[in-house]
Write an enzyme that holds these catalytic residues in place. Sequence first.
Site, PDB file in Angstrom:
ATOM      1  N   ASP A 185      -1.517   0.478  -0.585  1.00  0.00           N
ATOM      2  CA  ASP A 185      -0.758   0.586  -1.816  1.00  0.00           C
ATOM      3  C   ASP A 185      -1.685   0.966  -2.946  1.00  0.00           C
ATOM      4  OD1 ASP A 185       1.689   0.651  -3.121  1.00  0.00           O
ATOM      5  OD2 ASP A 185       1.391  -1.343  -3.960  1.00  0.00           O
ATOM      6  N   GLU A 193       3.368   4.931   1.070  1.00  0.00           N
ATOM      7  CA  GLU A 193       4.585   5.415   0.433  1.00  0.00           C
ATOM      8  C   GLU A 193       4.318   6.825  -0.059  1.00  0.00           C
ATOM      9  OE1 GLU A 193       6.754   1.635  -1.661  1.00  0.00           O
ATOM     10  OE2 GLU A 193       4.880   2.287  -2.532  1.00  0.00           O
ATOM     11  N   ASP A 252      -0.889  -6.995  -5.270  1.00  0.00           N
ATOM     12  CA  ASP A 252      -1.147  -5.722  -4.591  1.00  0.00           C
ATOM     13  C   ASP A 252      -1.238  -5.875  -3.070  1.00  0.00           C
ATOM     14  OD1 ASP A 252      -1.166  -4.345  -6.999  1.00  0.00           O
ATOM     15  OD2 ASP A 252      -3.300  -4.763  -7.325  1.00  0.00           O
TER      16      ASP A 252
END
Length: 392
Positions: A185, A269, A351
Amino acid sequence: MKQKKAYTYRFYPTDEQAHILARTFGCCRYAYNWALRARTDAFFQRGERLYYNQLAGMLTELKKQEETAWLSEVSSVPLQQALRHLDTAFRNFFEGRTEYPTFHKKHGAQAATYATNAFSWNGHSLTLAKMKTPLDIHWSRPLPTGCKPSSVTITKDCAHRYFVSILVEEEIKHLPVVNKQVGLDLGLKSMVITSDGHTFGNPKFFAKDEKKLAKAQRRHAKKQKGSKNRRKAQLKVARIHARITDRRRDSQHKLSTEIIRENQVVCVESLHVKNMVQNHKLAKAISDVGWSEFVRQLAYKAEWYGRTLIKIDKFYPSSKRCFDCGHVLDSLTLDIRHWTCPECGVQHDRDINAAKNVLAAGLAVSACGEAVRPGAVKTNPGRSPRSRKAHS
Ligand SMILES: [Zn+2]
């Protein structure tokens, strides 16, 4: 598996070479812009599509005309390559990957591509068509021994630096399989956070350079338009820009290689999803770290080394979801770095929890069998980034 790989080096032209290159860049730019105009006119006036073959024929005719005869003074190969680049630009446009092609500018970065019939390579030195001496290349890393370059692209950037990019076909062996999978991420304090708690890179890394850049830009804006001092100030701005770009690319390459080497499966992502996060501060952090470039590097390195990259194209609340029990918070503002789940009481680092959710979602996507194949998984093939030449 044979893969095309580009090796880029800086080089230092002699005065004669710089002169020849300046003319070649100018002619390539002219040919490209002329062909873009011809294609656009043909389409709007007659509804026709012009392709490389017709344009190459028209270019030969153009060289015979008195006012454009100077086009014959440089090697014809880079001019033909410029027409091929335009073909690619149109293909990318028609297939919905890019905007309509635009004219190349005199003051932007310049480029010329030489195919095999326009350069000679003897295993350690490279000589371009129309030049008497080989290029003085700074070999920052070796070219694979015995390689046969299939094309050579020369660029001159806005900071007046010259680069040669040599395209070779190379056998790249898959790495031994490892038993590790990871979710990544984007962090605000670190560039990337992994689901196993490692952090990499720091967006503040460039803060000092950016201050310098802002100062140089202010100086440039104060200089009188068209003056020699303004051009000097402009060059200074371009040099700082170039330095920032180089450092950023280097750190992204180091990081993407490391992550691909250490993990068999990597979940991320897509930028599409990242952009759905409607938050100004986060959006800036995303553009700063160049998430799409980073994911592009992960994708081709995964293919090279036999790893699997899973891109998640659908939005889901990776930050707000508790990894341990699945509870979803109503909101989680950016200033909150740690939180405790009201359902199960587990304490989360914001996170790391998000990265763990990315991993879980990625594995779920691949288990559902959406277009799974070795190397890469695309959950939405229509959104794949346009293929570009790969740099290691
Ligand atoms: Zn929970």
